[in-house]
Design a protein around this motif. Structure first.
Motif, PDB file in Angstrom:
ATOM      1  N   TYR A 145       3.803  30.173  -1.192  1.00 36.09           N
ATOM      2  CA  TYR A 145       4.757  29.610  -2.164  1.00 36.09           C
ATOM      3  C   TYR A 145       3.996  29.065  -3.380  1.00 36.09           C
ATOM      4  O   TYR A 145       4.376  29.320  -4.532  1.00 36.09           O
ATOM      5  N   TYR A 146       2.898  28.351  -3.146  1.00 35.09           N
ATOM      6  CA  TYR A 146       2.113  27.818  -4.270  1.00 35.09           C
ATOM      7  C   TYR A 146       1.522  28.953  -5.118  1.00 35.09           C
ATOM      8  O   TYR A 146       1.496  28.882  -6.342  1.00 35.09           O
ATOM      9  N   ARG A 147       1.055  30.013  -4.435  1.00 36.95           N
ATOM     10  CA  ARG A 147       0.473  31.141  -5.171  1.00 36.95           C
ATOM     11  C   ARG A 147       1.515  31.815  -6.048  1.00 36.95           C
ATOM     12  O   ARG A 147       1.271  32.159  -7.202  1.00 36.95           O
ATOM     13  N   LEU A 148       2.682  31.981  -5.481  1.00 35.94           N
ATOM     14  CA  LEU A 148       3.787  32.621  -6.212  1.00 35.94           C
ATOM     15  C   LEU A 148       4.155  31.791  -7.441  1.00 35.94           C
ATOM     16  O   LEU A 148       4.294  32.314  -8.561  1.00 35.94           O
ATOM     17  N   MET A 149       4.292  30.485  -7.229  1.00 36.88           N
ATOM     18  CA  MET A 149       4.624  29.604  -8.351  1.00 36.88           C
ATOM     19  C   MET A 149       3.527  29.649  -9.412  1.00 36.88           C
ATOM     20  O   MET A 149       3.804  29.704 -10.606  1.00 36.88           O
ATOM     21  N   GLU A 150       2.272  29.597  -8.945  1.00 32.19           N
ATOM     22  CA  GLU A 150       1.147  29.562  -9.888  1.00 32.19           C
ATOM     23  C   GLU A 150       1.167  30.804 -10.782  1.00 32.19           C
ATOM     24  O   GLU A 150       1.006  30.712 -12.004  1.00 32.19           O
ATOM     25  N   ARG A 151       1.386  31.948 -10.164  1.00 30.45           N
ATOM     26  CA  ARG A 151       1.407  33.189 -10.960  1.00 30.45           C
ATOM     27  C   ARG A 151       2.527  33.146 -11.986  1.00 30.45           C
ATOM     28  O   ARG A 151       2.353  33.558 -13.134  1.00 30.45           O
ATOM     29  N   LEU A 152       3.685  32.660 -11.561  1.00 24.61           N
ATOM     30  CA  LEU A 152       4.828  32.661 -12.479  1.00 24.61           C
ATOM     31  C   LEU A 152       4.649  31.661 -13.618  1.00 24.61           C
ATOM     32  O   LEU A 152       4.946  31.972 -14.772  1.00 24.61           O
ATOM     33  N   ILE A 153       4.133  30.482 -13.301  1.00 25.57           N
ATOM     34  CA  ILE A 153       3.996  29.508 -14.407  1.00 25.57           C
ATOM     35  C   ILE A 153       2.875  29.899 -15.362  1.00 25.57           C
ATOM     36  O   ILE A 153       2.929  29.595 -16.538  1.00 25.57           O
ATOM     37  N   GLN A 154       1.860  30.588 -14.823  1.00 21.85           N
ATOM     38  CA  GLN A 154       0.803  31.061 -15.731  1.00 21.85           C
ATOM     39  C   GLN A 154       1.340  32.145 -16.657  1.00 21.85           C
ATOM     40  O   GLN A 154       1.022  32.181 -17.844  1.00 21.85           O
ATOM     41  N   LYS A 155       2.174  33.002 -16.096  1.00 24.80           N
ATOM     42  CA  LYS A 155       2.711  34.120 -16.883  1.00 24.80           C
ATOM     43  C   LYS A 155       3.796  33.632 -17.857  1.00 24.80           C
ATOM     44  O   LYS A 155       3.948  34.184 -18.944  1.00 24.80           O
ATOM     45  N   PHE A 156       4.564  32.610 -17.436  1.00 31.24           N
ATOM     46  CA  PHE A 156       5.684  32.136 -18.263  1.00 31.24           C
ATOM     47  C   PHE A 156       5.538  30.637 -18.562  1.00 31.24           C
ATOM     48  O   PHE A 156       6.353  29.825 -18.124  1.00 31.24           O
ATOM     49  N   PRO A 157       4.508  30.273 -19.326  1.00 30.01           N
ATOM     50  CA  PRO A 157       4.267  28.841 -19.561  1.00 30.01           C
ATOM     51  C   PRO A 157       5.373  28.166 -20.367  1.00 30.01           C
ATOM     52  O   PRO A 157       5.502  26.953 -20.338  1.00 30.01           O
ATOM     53  N   TYR A 192       0.870  -1.174   0.000  1.00 30.73           N
ATOM     54  CA  TYR A 192       0.000   0.000   0.000  1.00 30.73           C
ATOM     55  C   TYR A 192       0.907   1.223   0.000  1.00 30.73           C
ATOM     56  O   TYR A 192       1.793   1.327   0.850  1.00 30.73           O
ATOM     57  N   GLY A 193       0.691   2.128  -0.929  1.00 33.07           N
ATOM     58  CA  GLY A 193       1.520   3.333  -0.984  1.00 33.07           C
ATOM     59  C   GLY A 193       0.685   4.565  -0.689  1.00 33.07           C
ATOM     60  O   GLY A 193      -0.483   4.657  -1.099  1.00 33.07           O
ATOM     61  N   PHE A 194       1.286   5.503   0.037  1.00 35.15           N
ATOM     62  CA  PHE A 194       0.624   6.765   0.409  1.00 35.15           C
ATOM     63  C   PHE A 194       1.570   7.894   0.053  1.00 35.15           C
ATOM     64  O   PHE A 194       2.703   7.934   0.542  1.00 35.15           O
ATOM     65  N   ASN A 195       1.121   8.800  -0.779  1.00 35.28           N
ATOM     66  CA  ASN A 195       1.984   9.856  -1.283  1.00 35.28           C
ATOM     67  C   ASN A 195       1.250  11.183  -1.067  1.00 35.28           C
ATOM     68  O   ASN A 195       0.197  11.424  -1.672  1.00 35.28           O
ATOM     69  N   PHE A 196       1.787  12.010  -0.200  1.00 33.58           N
ATOM     70  CA  PHE A 196       1.093  13.234   0.214  1.00 33.58           C
ATOM     71  C   PHE A 196       1.498  14.374  -0.723  1.00 33.58           C
ATOM     72  O   PHE A 196       2.682  14.676  -0.856  1.00 33.58           O
ATOM     73  N   VAL A 197       0.504  14.989  -1.336  1.00 35.15           N
ATOM     74  CA  VAL A 197       0.771  16.036  -2.333  1.00 35.15           C
ATOM     75  C   VAL A 197       0.880  17.371  -1.600  1.00 35.15           C
ATOM     76  O   VAL A 197      -0.037  18.200  -1.640  1.00 35.15           O
ATOM     77  N   TYR A 198       1.987  17.556  -0.911  1.00 38.29           N
ATOM     78  CA  TYR A 198       2.110  18.742  -0.060  1.00 38.29           C
ATOM     79  C   TYR A 198       3.583  19.011   0.208  1.00 38.29           C
ATOM     80  O   TYR A 198       4.364  18.077   0.380  1.00 38.29           O
ATOM     81  N   SER A 199       3.941  20.298   0.313  1.00 39.70           N
ATOM     82  CA  SER A 199       5.354  20.671   0.400  1.00 39.70           C
ATOM     83  C   SER A 199       5.741  21.251   1.753  1.00 39.70           C
ATOM     84  O   SER A 199       6.838  21.786   1.900  1.00 39.70           O
ATOM     85  N   GLY A 200       4.844  21.178   2.743  1.00 39.36           N
ATOM     86  CA  GLY A 200       5.162  21.740   4.058  1.00 39.36           C
ATOM     87  C   GLY A 200       5.261  20.674   5.128  1.00 39.36           C
ATOM     88  O   GLY A 200       5.562  19.508   4.845  1.00 39.36           O
ATOM     89  N   ASN A 201       4.986  21.070   6.380  1.00 40.34           N
ATOM     90  CA  ASN A 201       5.044  20.120   7.500  1.00 40.34           C
ATOM     91  C   ASN A 201       4.034  19.004   7.299  1.00 40.34           C
ATOM     92  O   ASN A 201       2.845  19.259   7.144  1.00 40.34           O
ATOM     93  N   HIS A 202       4.497  17.783   7.357  1.00 38.61           N
ATOM     94  CA  HIS A 202       3.583  16.655   7.173  1.00 38.61           C
ATOM     95  C   HIS A 202       3.766  15.665   8.302  1.00 38.61           C
ATOM     96  O   HIS A 202       4.802  15.662   8.982  1.00 38.61           O
ATOM     97  N   ALA A 203       2.757  14.834   8.487  1.00 38.71           N
ATOM     98  CA  ALA A 203       2.869  13.752   9.461  1.00 38.71           C
ATOM     99  C   ALA A 203       2.137  12.541   8.920  1.00 38.71           C
ATOM    100  O   ALA A 203       0.977  12.635   8.504  1.00 38.71           O
ATOM    101  N   ILE A 204       2.837  11.432   8.885  1.00 34.89           N
ATOM    102  CA  ILE A 204       2.206  10.154   8.543  1.00 34.89           C
ATOM    103  C   ILE A 204       2.344   9.292   9.787  1.00 34.89           C
ATOM    104  O   ILE A 204       3.456   9.001  10.234  1.00 34.89           O
ATOM    105  N   SER A 205       1.201   8.969  10.380  1.00 32.73           N
ATOM    106  CA  SER A 205       1.233   8.258  11.651  1.00 32.73           C
ATOM    107  C   SER A 205       0.717   6.837  11.449  1.00 32.73           C
ATOM    108  O   SER A 205      -0.293   6.623  10.781  1.00 32.73           O
TER     109      SER A 205
END
Ligand code: GLA
Length: 733
Positions: A511-523, A251-264
């Motif tokens: 961070y996600y908002r910043l990235m989103e703006r940049l990738i939308q502007k510079f695809p 069973y694999g669990f992959n968390f789509v998140y770039s900050g503090n995480h916890a898998i218990s």
């Protein structure tokens, strides 16, 4: 719409999600409690035999007001638990209420089944390209007293064995509450003897698989560093005792998140195992006013009955095909040379030009200018936050140098570290409040740098404009987006006292908002993530940037374990690898040029050394490598990747890449230490068509797919440490 992937049996109150390969079953149990029934290999239909047996057990109490002593939330396998129930495991959610209590009673009230998959607001997540690819079940749980509603989302994909889970909390009550923990998923397994496989590590030593039996009590695999971290990746596998790369349950669990995480992972008195995956509750508290919602990030789940390769394969497919959005996802990523290990901070335009000239001669496709081109940065003590060209190094401007690179027929890439600030910077002098720090306390430096408060939209705006300005005016084709420290001194001047527990998560959202703006502007700009190498290597980043610098460790032998471990959860199209100089700058090890090539070629390929210092023989090897990579690069980015031999359990490592039509294979195999009296070893391939014939492109020898997989190829006996072989096969009639 045909709701063929999700079936609801109204009489039994059972939901069955299945794509014919995997089945996920959940049921509404007594007390309107949502119960876990089954997750595993597909069953055609469910007839009710999984019902929870009734047993009177001491010290596992019963539903409030009930006289039935045989039913307890403490022993029921459940889908989502809360504090304040008679369930003594770690709960999925904890909510502090204005009267000081934290109990909830989440009851099933409704459900919805829809085609496709809704996007998660402000967060990265797997997506669909058309609604037929997946279906989504939303199970609605409500706590009547507070009016809090938990929407549990389950998406099942048709053609890839993935279930995506997330949770959206809505405050439909009259009072604000404080969310102190919101796991994105819970799953309870009835007695099973699991091992965990996690991916711990360190800077220059990322994602070394670690396998341990699940023991009684609770173990938490977590990051408190504000990022997904080098130290513990947001991935976990629960596997059977005999599971290996080819056989057994995983069973694999992959968390789509770039900050503090916890898998218990918690094993209880009945040998039942609870797994919770979500944002770490460390220093987390989110104020939710009436009518507000909180969206928890997504977890990708898979089940394999054929070992870890099949588990990884599902993650590779979903991330490459339906998390990565970049126009480069299937494209040839340019073979680059990066000047970091070539020059470090000691460069100027004059010094870089010969490297560019040499790159052109050798067939390299992009020059990447790393740290030190901005502010007055000659070492790592200044200028972060000042994204202005360092005129001493580029007297004619950066655009002039970019033109030079382009004139040689190369693309031009640039390094940024947008989330940071140096004391010695104009940005700090103008906006000291942008630097994240706790009032009255001196912030902790790391690499002599500090965090920008990205939880503050004004800071995000400032950095967006600075980075966008450079990208717009200097012909930039590629960005390496670095982040060279862990977060500390967590506090935002932009938030009131009772919302400081939101800063860690708001930083990530910023961070996600910043990235989103940049990738939308510079695809058309190719973005590569980085955090001191692989300190933020997660599926969340992949939503914005299709590739990530796997590790600052460029040593070919160290890379074997790092890349092997990374491949458990992430596709090779996401990993980058460079041939660097020897003695290696991180380990001091001397390896053959060919071995360095084979390791780097197993990822998105490049160089990181001073090309002007290569011998003629080495230059010839670079040309050979580029020729070879050109033959196999599509397989490395778009093929099916299988691990063949683990460097953790043997003196060797090996893997192969197979094209989707099974007509082409690229194999890399490595022998780490030599021996005076070596045993004979073989490399057996995997994932080929047993009925096709494959020709070795170099030697023209022909083998059956079955032969290559069952008999395999003898590894050559070479009396030298750190050797590598690569093979490229194509189908012949
Ligand atoms: C980090 C990166 C390196 C390099 C340096 C520059 O360590 O991982 O590749 O860019 O920063 O400072």
């Amino acid at each position: 719409m045909v709701k063929d992937l999700i079936i609801y049996d109204e009489a039994k109150q059972v939901f069955h999600l299945t794509n014919g390969h995997i089945s996920y079953l959940l049921a509404v149990e007594e007390g309107k409690t949502l119960a876990s029934l089954y997750f595993g290999k597909a069953v055609k239909a469910y007839h009710g035999q999984g019902k929870y047996p009734r047993v009177d057990r001491g010290f596992s109490g019963n539903l409030p007001g009930s006289l039935d002593r045989t039913y307890s939330k403490d022993t029921l396998p459940r889908e989502y638990s809360s504090a304040g129930e008679m369930d003594y495991h770690e709960p999925a959610t904890i909510v502090r209420q204005l009267d000081g209590s934290n109990a909830l009673n989440l009851e099933f009230v409704d459900y919805k089944i829809q085609a496709g998959k809704p996007a998660l607001e402000g967060l990265p997540a797997a997506y669909v390209e058309n609604d037929d690819e997946a279906q989504t079940l939303t199970v609605v749980l409500k706590d009547q007293l507070t009016g809090l509603v938990y929407n549990l989302l389950y998406t099942i994909y048709r053609d890839v064995d993935i279930i995506a889970r997330s949770v959206k909390v809505e405050n439909q009550g009259q009072k604000e509450v404080y969310l102190e923990k919101v796991a994105s998923m819970q799953l309870d397994f009835v007695a099973k003897d699991f091992d965990t496989i996690s991916l711990p590590g360190a800077h220059v030593n990322e994602r070394h698989p670690d396998r341990k039996p699940v023991a009684y009590g609770r173990q938490v695999f977590e990051s408190r560093r504000g990022t997904s971290s080098h130290q513990m990746n947001p991935f976990l596998a629960l596997v059977g005792k005999d599971t290996n790369d080819f056989n057994g349950e995983a069973y694999g669990f992959n968390f789509v998140y770039s900050g503090n995480h916890a898998i218990s992972v918690e094993k209880d008195q009945l040998d039942q195992t609870r797994i919770l995956v979500g944002i770490n509750d460390y220093n987390f508290s989110w104020k939710l006013a009436p009518n507000e919602t909180f969206q928890a990030p997504e977890v990708l789940l898979t089940y394999s009955d054929q070992g870890l390769n099949k588990m990884s394969h599902a993650f590779h497919e979903i991330i490459r095909e339906r998390v990565v959005r970049s126009e480069f996802k299937h494209a040839k990523r340019p073979i680059l040379v990066n000047n970091w290990e070539a020059t470090y901070f000691d460069f100027d335009e004059e010094k870089l030009m010969p490297i560019v000239d040499e790159a052109k001669q050798l067939g390299i496709e992009m020059f990447v200018l790393d740290d030190g081109w901005f502010g007055h940065r000659n070492d790592d003590n200044s200028s972060l936050g000042d994204w202005k060209i360092f005129a001493e190094k580029f007297p004619h401007g950066l655009g002039h140098f970019a033109d030079y690179v382009h004139a040689q027929g190369l693309k031009f890439g640039l390094w940024f570290e947008p989330e940071m600030i140096s004391y010695d910077s104009d940005l700090y002098r103008q906006h000291p409040e942008y630097l994240m720090q706790v009032p009255g306390r001196a912030p902790s430096p790391s690499r002599n740098q500090y965090l920008l408060d990205l939880s503050n939209p004004e800071v995000v705006d400032n950095i967006y404009h600075q980075v966008a300005d450079i990208l717009e005016n200097n012909g930039i084709d590629y960005v390496k987006w670095d982040m060279n420290r862990s977060i500390s001194d967590i506090y935002s001047v932009a938030l009131p006292a009772d919302q400081q527990g939101e800063v860690y998560h708001r930083y990530v959202l910023g961070y996600y908002r910043l990235m989103e703006r940049l990738i939308q502007k510079f695809p058309h700009v190719l973005f590569e993530g980085c955090s001191g190498g692989g300190g933020r290597f997660d599926a969340g980043v992949a939503y914005y940037m299709p590739q990530i610098w796997t590790s600052d460790n460029t040593d070919a032998v160290a890379r074997l374990t790092i890349q092997y471990g990374t491949s458990l959860a992430y596709p090779t199209s996401m990993m980058t690898g460079h041939v660097s100089a020897i003695p290696n700058h991180q380990t001091g090890r001397q390896t053959l040029f060919e071995t360095r090539g084979a390791a780097a070629m197993s990822t998105v390929f490049g160089y990181e050394l001073d090309l002007t210092k290569l011998t003629d023989a080495e230059k010839a090897l670079v040309k050979d490598q580029i020729k070879e990579y050109n033959q196999v690069r599509d397989l490395v980015v778009n093929g099916d990747f299988y691990r063949l031999k683990s460097p953790l359990t043997s003196n060797q490592a090996a893997w192969n890449f197979v094209s989707k039509d099974q007509n082409e294979v690229f194999v890399a195999s490595f022998n780490i230490l030599t021996a005076a009296q070596p045993v004979f070893t073989k490399t057996k391939l995997y994932g080929l068509d047993p009925n096709k014939n494959y020709q070795n492109v170099a030697t023209k020898e022909v083998f059956g797919g079955d032969e290559l997989m069952e008999i395999g190829l003898f590894d050559p006996v070479i009396h030298q440490d750190f050797t590598a072989q690569t093979y490229h096969f194509k189908v012949v009639d």
